[in-house]
Scaffold this motif. Sequence first.
Motif, PDB file in Angstrom:
ATOM      1  N   ALA A 219       0.839  -1.205   0.000  1.00  0.00           N
ATOM      2  CA  ALA A 219       0.000   0.000   0.000  1.00  0.00           C
ATOM      3  C   ALA A 219       0.873   1.253   0.000  1.00  0.00           C
ATOM      4  CB  ALA A 219      -0.915  -0.004   1.215  1.00  0.00           C
ATOM      5  N   VAL A 220       1.919   1.271   0.812  1.00  0.00           N
ATOM      6  CA  VAL A 220       2.836   2.415   0.846  1.00  0.00           C
ATOM      7  C   VAL A 220       3.537   2.564  -0.500  1.00  0.00           C
ATOM      8  CG1 VAL A 220       5.017   3.236   1.833  1.00  0.00           C
ATOM      9  CG2 VAL A 220       3.179   2.458   3.340  1.00  0.00           C
ATOM     10  N   ARG A 221       3.956   1.459  -1.074  1.00  0.00           N
ATOM     11  CA  ARG A 221       4.639   1.515  -2.373  1.00  0.00           C
ATOM     12  C   ARG A 221       3.712   2.074  -3.456  1.00  0.00           C
ATOM     13  NH1 ARG A 221       9.495  -1.407  -2.198  1.00  0.00           N
ATOM     14  NH2 ARG A 221       9.713  -2.622  -0.267  1.00  0.00           N
ATOM     15  N   LEU A 222       2.429   1.696  -3.397  1.00  0.00           N
ATOM     16  CA  LEU A 222       1.459   2.200  -4.363  1.00  0.00           C
ATOM     17  C   LEU A 222       1.309   3.713  -4.245  1.00  0.00           C
ATOM     18  CD1 LEU A 222      -0.661   0.837  -6.428  1.00  0.00           C
ATOM     19  CD2 LEU A 222      -2.347   1.449  -4.687  1.00  0.00           C
ATOM     20  N   GLU A 223       1.209   4.205  -3.009  1.00  0.00           N
ATOM     21  CA  GLU A 223       1.000   5.630  -2.796  1.00  0.00           C
ATOM     22  C   GLU A 223       2.236   6.456  -3.157  1.00  0.00           C
ATOM     23  OE1 GLU A 223      -1.845   6.964  -2.248  1.00  0.00           O
ATOM     24  OE2 GLU A 223      -2.800   5.007  -2.094  1.00  0.00           O
ATOM     25  N   LEU A 224       3.400   5.965  -2.799  1.00  0.00           N
ATOM     26  CA  LEU A 224       4.622   6.695  -3.142  1.00  0.00           C
ATOM     27  C   LEU A 224       4.827   6.733  -4.651  1.00  0.00           C
ATOM     28  CD1 LEU A 224       7.079   5.481  -0.343  1.00  0.00           C
ATOM     29  CD2 LEU A 224       5.770   7.621  -0.439  1.00  0.00           C
ATOM     30  N   GLN A 225       4.437   5.664  -5.316  1.00  0.00           N
ATOM     31  CA  GLN A 225       4.532   5.670  -6.774  1.00  0.00           C
ATOM     32  C   GLN A 225       3.588   6.708  -7.377  1.00  0.00           C
ATOM     33  OE1 GLN A 225       3.040   2.310  -9.360  1.00  0.00           O
ATOM     34  NE2 GLN A 225       5.231   2.115  -9.792  1.00  0.00           N
ATOM     35  N   ALA A 226       2.384   6.847  -6.812  1.00  0.00           N
ATOM     36  CA  ALA A 226       1.453   7.869  -7.299  1.00  0.00           C
ATOM     37  C   ALA A 226       2.022   9.266  -7.082  1.00  0.00           C
ATOM     38  CB  ALA A 226       0.098   7.731  -6.605  1.00  0.00           C
ATOM     39  N   ASP A 227       2.730   9.477  -5.974  1.00  0.00           N
ATOM     40  CA  ASP A 227       3.414  10.754  -5.761  1.00  0.00           C
ATOM     41  C   ASP A 227       4.483  10.972  -6.820  1.00  0.00           C
ATOM     42  OD1 ASP A 227       2.083  11.842  -3.543  1.00  0.00           O
ATOM     43  OD2 ASP A 227       3.256  10.673  -2.132  1.00  0.00           O
ATOM     44  N   CYS A 228       5.211   9.913  -7.139  1.00  0.00           N
ATOM     45  CA  CYS A 228       6.267  10.004  -8.147  1.00  0.00           C
ATOM     46  C   CYS A 228       5.669  10.319  -9.517  1.00  0.00           C
ATOM     47  CB  CYS A 228       7.058   8.702  -8.178  1.00  0.00           C
ATOM     48  SG  CYS A 228       8.608   8.783  -9.114  1.00  0.00           S
ATOM     49  N   TYR A 229       4.558   9.665  -9.849  1.00  0.00           N
ATOM     50  CA  TYR A 229       3.892   9.953 -11.114  1.00  0.00           C
ATOM     51  C   TYR A 229       3.410  11.408 -11.158  1.00  0.00           C
ATOM     52  CZ  TYR A 229       3.693   4.949 -12.344  1.00  0.00           C
ATOM     53  OH  TYR A 229       3.993   3.649 -12.681  1.00  0.00           O
ATOM     54  N   ALA A 230       2.944  11.916 -10.018  1.00  0.00           N
ATOM     55  CA  ALA A 230       2.545  13.329  -9.952  1.00  0.00           C
ATOM     56  C   ALA A 230       3.735  14.220 -10.263  1.00  0.00           C
ATOM     57  CB  ALA A 230       1.972  13.658  -8.576  1.00  0.00           C
ATOM     58  N   GLY A 231       4.915  13.829  -9.749  1.00  0.00           N
ATOM     59  CA  GLY A 231       6.119  14.598 -10.021  1.00  0.00           C
ATOM     60  C   GLY A 231       6.524  14.563 -11.490  1.00  0.00           C
ATOM     61  N   ILE A 232       6.361  13.403 -12.137  1.00  0.00           N
ATOM     62  CA  ILE A 232       6.668  13.312 -13.575  1.00  0.00           C
ATOM     63  C   ILE A 232       5.848  14.343 -14.344  1.00  0.00           C
ATOM     64  CG2 ILE A 232       6.484  11.896 -15.637  1.00  0.00           C
ATOM     65  CD1 ILE A 232       7.089   9.456 -14.022  1.00  0.00           C
ATOM     66  N   TRP A 233       4.531  14.356 -14.069  1.00  0.00           N
ATOM     67  CA  TRP A 233       3.684  15.329 -14.771  1.00  0.00           C
ATOM     68  C   TRP A 233       4.102  16.761 -14.453  1.00  0.00           C
ATOM     69  CZ3 TRP A 233       0.538  18.919 -12.241  1.00  0.00           C
ATOM     70  CH2 TRP A 233      -0.168  19.763 -13.110  1.00  0.00           C
ATOM     71  N   ALA A 234       4.340  17.060 -13.172  1.00  0.00           N
ATOM     72  CA  ALA A 234       4.684  18.429 -12.783  1.00  0.00           C
ATOM     73  C   ALA A 234       5.944  18.904 -13.509  1.00  0.00           C
ATOM     74  CB  ALA A 234       4.877  18.515 -11.268  1.00  0.00           C
ATOM     75  N   THR A 286       0.238   3.623   5.784  1.00  0.00           N
ATOM     76  CA  THR A 286      -0.380   3.142   4.548  1.00  0.00           C
ATOM     77  C   THR A 286       0.053   3.954   3.329  1.00  0.00           C
ATOM     78  OG1 THR A 286      -2.300   4.560   4.949  1.00  0.00           O
ATOM     79  CG2 THR A 286      -2.433   2.266   5.725  1.00  0.00           C
ATOM     80  N   HIS A 287       0.715   5.091   3.571  1.00  0.00           N
ATOM     81  CA  HIS A 287       1.065   5.992   2.471  1.00  0.00           C
ATOM     82  C   HIS A 287       2.521   6.435   2.461  1.00  0.00           C
ATOM     83  CE1 HIS A 287      -3.262   6.150   2.364  1.00  0.00           C
ATOM     84  NE2 HIS A 287      -3.216   6.810   1.238  1.00  0.00           N
ATOM     85  N   GLY A 288       3.230   6.256   3.564  1.00  0.00           N
ATOM     86  CA  GLY A 288       4.615   6.692   3.635  1.00  0.00           C
ATOM     87  C   GLY A 288       4.783   7.942   4.464  1.00  0.00           C
ATOM     88  N   SER A 289       6.003   8.165   4.891  1.00  0.00           N
ATOM     89  CA  SER A 289       6.296   9.318   5.740  1.00  0.00           C
ATOM     90  C   SER A 289       6.311  10.605   4.935  1.00  0.00           C
ATOM     91  CB  SER A 289       7.660   9.131   6.406  1.00  0.00           C
ATOM     92  OG  SER A 289       8.699   9.223   5.434  1.00  0.00           O
ATOM     93  N   ALA A 290       6.317  11.724   5.641  1.00  0.00           N
ATOM     94  CA  ALA A 290       6.404  13.031   4.981  1.00  0.00           C
ATOM     95  C   ALA A 290       7.667  13.125   4.134  1.00  0.00           C
ATOM     96  CB  ALA A 290       6.369  14.139   6.036  1.00  0.00           C
ATOM     97  N   GLU A 291       8.778  12.643   4.684  1.00  0.00           N
ATOM     98  CA  GLU A 291      10.038  12.694   3.933  1.00  0.00           C
ATOM     99  C   GLU A 291       9.959  11.843   2.679  1.00  0.00           C
ATOM    100  OE1 GLU A 291      13.718  11.371   2.338  1.00  0.00           O
ATOM    101  OE2 GLU A 291      12.439  10.047   3.536  1.00  0.00           O
ATOM    102  N   GLN A 292       9.378  10.653   2.778  1.00  0.00           N
ATOM    103  CA  GLN A 292       9.267   9.771   1.620  1.00  0.00           C
ATOM    104  C   GLN A 292       8.362  10.370   0.552  1.00  0.00           C
ATOM    105  OE1 GLN A 292       7.898   6.356   3.857  1.00  0.00           O
ATOM    106  NE2 GLN A 292       9.813   5.244   3.477  1.00  0.00           N
ATOM    107  N   ARG A 293       7.266  10.942   0.947  1.00  0.00           N
ATOM    108  CA  ARG A 293       6.330  11.491  -0.034  1.00  0.00           C
ATOM    109  C   ARG A 293       6.946  12.664  -0.772  1.00  0.00           C
ATOM    110  NH1 ARG A 293       0.080  10.879   1.304  1.00  0.00           N
ATOM    111  NH2 ARG A 293       0.218  11.013  -0.969  1.00  0.00           N
ATOM    112  N   GLN A 294       7.677  13.501  -0.053  1.00  0.00           N
ATOM    113  CA  GLN A 294       8.368  14.594  -0.721  1.00  0.00           C
ATOM    114  C   GLN A 294       9.433  14.066  -1.680  1.00  0.00           C
ATOM    115  OE1 GLN A 294       9.197  18.127   2.164  1.00  0.00           O
ATOM    116  NE2 GLN A 294       9.039  16.312   3.442  1.00  0.00           N
ATOM    117  N   ARG A 295      10.207  13.095  -1.197  1.00  0.00           N
ATOM    118  CA  ARG A 295      11.340  12.598  -1.994  1.00  0.00           C
ATOM    119  C   ARG A 295      10.872  11.898  -3.266  1.00  0.00           C
ATOM    120  NH1 ARG A 295      13.583   7.819  -0.998  1.00  0.00           N
ATOM    121  NH2 ARG A 295      12.993   7.897   1.220  1.00  0.00           N
TER     122      ARG A 295
END
Length: 317
Positions: A219-234, A286-295
Amino acid sequence: MRFNPKARLDTSRVSDRGRGGGGGGGFGGGGMQIPIPTGTKAGGGIGAVIVVILLIVLTQCVGDSTGGFTLPDDSLDASRVSSDDTGRYDSCRTGEDANNDPDCARVAVENSLTSYWSQALRQQGESFHPEQQLVTFTGSVSTACGAATADVGPFYCPADEVIYLDTTFFPEVLQQGLGGPSGDFVEPYVLAHEYGHHIQNLLGTMGRVRTQQGPTSDAVRLELQADCYAGIWAGKATTTTDELGEPLLVDITEDDMAQAVAAAKSVGDDRIQQQSGQQVNPEGWTHGSAEQRQRWFLTGVQQGTLEACDTFSASQL
């Protein structure tokens, strides 16, 4: 963030259901509920909402004892998406409208996300279709993942491929409840994250989710990947175009990126636990830490590839 005044906006996938909007169908009437931390309207907003959807996907919508992701045969029937539109976006026609109206900016961001991901996936030989709709609502909404209230926050329902958003989430939950940032690029980050879940749905990544809690869970890996995909678009949003090839966005500033990073920080699991008066407990993540989501968001911005966002193969999150 500045839109090209000459760009033409496509409102065909963006609608508003108003207060208590209906439609969408459902699976056995199972509601979507999350614990609400003290002093906030919702239990983590985008940080908590997808775990709700994930749990529903893995139980009600999936019904697969192995945890694999399967959908009912009629799950993508467009008739299951409500057509009761309030007309909120009828006046959104150009990039100039998007520069002057946050509702029209929402349309332009959806158009940009669709433009980027349609090209990115097809260049890699992957099939693509846009989300069925981006639906805004107030109060409550009925979806193919069950009934949702404004407390749930923004979410993507894979069963009907719709992104749902109560816009009061930003001032009332993200900013007031979680101490998150304000600014024009906060909502685009949230929408890009939810669109990332649609991309995961198309690529079959959701079927890899087996474990639902813990610092290295699927679940954490899924959410962090969605953050990463958001970064690709940005990082590449200024390359996106309307249907006639006119650029949609002409400028994303360093301040815009800083707003997105601050938003990612505010919805980290550790931050949410602290804001709700709990001890930081990675086993409940379930989603990752603040540091992980930013990174991982910044990984998407800086590296800009699907391969760089492969959180499921990463030995360290």
